[in-house]
Design an enzyme around this catalytic site. Sequence first.
Site, PDB file in Angstrom:
ATOM      1  N   SER A   1      -4.555  -7.995   7.843  1.00 21.25           N
ATOM      2  CA  SER A   1      -3.857  -6.721   7.868  1.00 21.25           C
ATOM      3  C   SER A   1      -3.144  -6.646   9.214  1.00 21.25           C
ATOM      4  O   SER A   1      -3.766  -6.695  10.270  1.00 21.25           O
ATOM      5  CB  SER A   1      -4.881  -5.591   7.696  1.00 21.25           C
ATOM      6  OG  SER A   1      -4.400  -4.423   8.303  1.00 21.25           O
TER       7      SER A   1
ATOM      8  N   ARG B   1       1.844   5.580  16.440  1.00 22.15           N
ATOM      9  CA  ARG B   1       1.498   6.640  15.485  1.00 22.15           C
ATOM     10  C   ARG B   1       1.930   8.010  15.999  1.00 22.15           C
ATOM     11  O   ARG B   1       2.346   8.874  15.230  1.00 22.15           O
ATOM     12  CB  ARG B   1      -0.009   6.640  15.172  1.00 22.15           C
ATOM     13  CG  ARG B   1      -0.512   5.385  14.463  1.00 22.15           C
ATOM     14  CD  ARG B   1       0.342   5.007  13.274  1.00 22.15           C
ATOM     15  NE  ARG B   1      -0.185   3.899  12.488  1.00 22.15           N
ATOM     16  CZ  ARG B   1       0.059   2.607  12.716  1.00 22.15           C
ATOM     17  NH1 ARG B   1       0.809   2.226  13.737  1.00 22.15           N
ATOM     18  NH2 ARG B   1      -0.440   1.674  11.924  1.00 22.15           N
TER      19      ARG B   1
ATOM     20  N   ASP C   1      -6.010   5.254  12.978  1.00 24.34           N
ATOM     21  CA  ASP C   1      -4.655   5.731  12.723  1.00 24.34           C
ATOM     22  C   ASP C   1      -4.639   7.076  12.002  1.00 24.34           C
ATOM     23  O   ASP C   1      -3.793   7.921  12.280  1.00 24.34           O
ATOM     24  CB  ASP C   1      -3.867   4.671  11.935  1.00 24.34           C
ATOM     25  CG  ASP C   1      -3.587   3.432  12.779  1.00 24.34           C
ATOM     26  OD1 ASP C   1      -3.456   3.578  14.009  1.00 24.34           O
ATOM     27  OD2 ASP C   1      -3.503   2.322  12.218  1.00 24.34           O
TER      28      ASP C   1
ATOM     29  N   ASP D   1       0.807  -1.212   0.000  1.00 27.18           N
ATOM     30  CA  ASP D   1       0.000   0.000   0.000  1.00 27.18           C
ATOM     31  C   ASP D   1       0.845   1.269   0.000  1.00 27.18           C
ATOM     32  O   ASP D   1       0.612   2.182  -0.790  1.00 27.18           O
ATOM     33  CB  ASP D   1      -0.950   0.004   1.195  1.00 27.18           C
ATOM     34  CG  ASP D   1      -1.946  -1.158   1.125  1.00 27.18           C
ATOM     35  OD1 ASP D   1      -2.221  -1.624  -0.004  1.00 27.18           O
ATOM     36  OD2 ASP D   1      -2.424  -1.591   2.179  1.00 27.18           O
TER      37      ASP D   1
END
Length: 399
Positions: free
Chosen positions: A173, A93, A122, A13
């Site tokens: 994922s 993050r 996120d 991605d």
Amino acid sequence: MEKVVLAYSGGLDTSVLVRILREEYKLAVIAVHVDVGEARSKSELQRKAEKAGAAGFEFVEAQDEYVSDYCFTALQANALYEGIYPLNAALSRALIAKHLVAVARKHGATHIAHGSTGKGNDQVRFDLSSRALAPELTILAPQRERNITRDAAMEYAKTWGIEVPATAKKPWSIDENVWGRSIEGGQLEDPNQEPPEDCYAWTKGETTSRADATLVQIAFEAGRPVAMNGEALSPLDLVKRLNAVAGDAGVGRIDLIENRVVGIKSREVYEAPAALVLIQARRELERLTTIGDVTHLKADLDAAYARLVYEGRWYSPLRESLDAFNESVAKTVTGTVTMKLHKGAIRIIGRSAEKGLYNHKKATYGEGDTFNHRAAEGFIELVGMQLVEFRRQHPVGEK
Ligand code: ARG
């Protein structure tokens, strides 16, 4: 050409994003990989980023900083979102955003980009963190703007000769760092179905985990873990070592329905052996070393702290204030906690603190008791005064 700094994981991605930002947003892309323990090779990442079209690449070694300044700071709040989730994705993050901003400033970039979708937490964490730290930077989230499907990403990769990593075909994922691993998607989206064994990578299951219990002792100084089984370790080494030991004992699996910031209820599966052990141990040591009113109020504030981190408000003044409170409380949280880890269970079997508040002479039912038993009569009389008066006027059960 204006520059954009992209949070680059090395997966399909974000590799596709490099190319999209270059071809369609007409920006020079600096791919940044902030290493929080995903075990990716620097040279491989650089090669892939450049092949995807990046004009620059930066690898930020941030594992020590992550554990010391983010995970262990949150540990002072015993931080578990909704009482269960140790915030591994959320904490990372905040740190990644900080480094994106630093790299953007270093290169004079005008934009920051990330690969988050519009459905997750996120994006909220990246956006709020980077806006708090660098309001002058524009945030780009092509995945959120265009909702690029997996098939479209594959197609795009083929067109531009972008490598499709083997992991891209896996049904999950995954997001991982030293504080924990998140597994989403595929059959996990049926919340009534048990996660298949092969979605786990850090923890053993009932049949494969160690047959006998593993004894683990953690020493804390001012609330922070400093040693495991008597051996002094750096924060990062301690967490890595504990992940392995606890994971072998089957400890660390989490499976819950979670309230996302964007309103969705989602089924989340995590592995976080060290985080769960450390939080339980630390909480117990806090019970031994702080007085009851602090313990009780702190539990409420700890829940608020976990929400704040989850919701992307790491760089808020509220966190600074709560950190000040936590560090003040933590001054006395020094001692050890001993646990048995067995087949997924964490059982605390001992705790000790040189300056702990457990006083055997007060607590004992045996010899040497110094507790003033008769004082309890007066205490109950005063504490019950209004209750007794109320019930004299309004007997229980009276209509
Ligand atoms: N639901 C978790 C959280 O919000 C996990 C997110 C994992 N992120 C990811 N990009 N796979 O913290």
